[in-house]
Motif scaffolding. Structure first.
Motif, mmCIF file in Angstrom:
data_model
loop_
_atom_site.group_PDB
_atom_site.id
_atom_site.type_symbol
_atom_site.label_atom_id
_atom_site.label_comp_id
_atom_site.label_asym_id
_atom_site.label_seq_id
_atom_site.Cartn_x
_atom_site.Cartn_y
_atom_site.Cartn_z
ATOM 1 N N VAL A 82 25.474 -13.245 11.627
ATOM 2 C CA VAL A 82 24.092 -13.794 11.018
ATOM 3 C C VAL A 82 24.555 -15.020 10.285
ATOM 4 N N TYR A 117 17.513 -13.613 6.828
ATOM 5 C CA TYR A 117 18.480 -12.753 7.629
ATOM 6 C C TYR A 117 19.764 -12.426 6.990
ATOM 7 N N GLU A 143 13.411 -12.959 16.272
ATOM 8 C CA GLU A 143 13.399 -13.969 15.000
ATOM 9 C C GLU A 143 12.003 -14.538 14.846
#
Length: 128
Positions: free
Chosen positions: A80, A54, A47
């Motif tokens: 997430v 996300y 990331e």
């Protein structure tokens, strides 16, 4: 034909510009693609190189590139959210897996105290 894809494929679809994007999109029309929770975990691990929303990305991507079961889908979506709340990528997937499967978490990491699964302390307590 159902075809397994991995992280390179997901990234090609997710990024605004990628040298594999056109080919990945073409293959969506030819194959029913599936992936695993590991591919989504890997996206969280990288990331720092990409600026993704996300929660939105994973929700949309799971429609296009699903995982095999509803349980795996729940794990990805919960993970997430935990990641967005500040957990590491691995911790978020461990927490989401335990929660989805209804298990308590036996560990020594205080990060798990803020998840829905019960944390069982692995470290010594005054009682042990």
């Amino acid at each position: 034909m159902t075809t397994y894809v991995e992280t390179d494929y997901l990234l090609a679809l997710a990024k605004d510009s990628d040298w594999l994007k056109d080919r990945a999109e073409e293959e969506l029309e030819e194959y029913d693609v599936v992936t695993s929770t590991y591919s989504y975990l890997e996206i969280l691990l990288i990331e720092e190189r990409h600026e993704f929303d996300y929660i939105k990305l994973f929700s949309n991507m799971l429609e296009v590139v699903p995982v095999e079961t509803d349980e795996e889908r729940q794990i990805v979506l919960k993970a997430v959210n935990y990641f967005d709340d500040g957990m590491t990528a691995f911790d978020s997937f461990h927490a989401a897996t335990a929660e989805t499967r209804g298990h308590p978490i036996l560990n020594s990491d205080k990060a798990y105290e803020n998840v829905d699964s019960e944390r069982l302390p692995l470290e010594p307590t005054e009682e042990n």
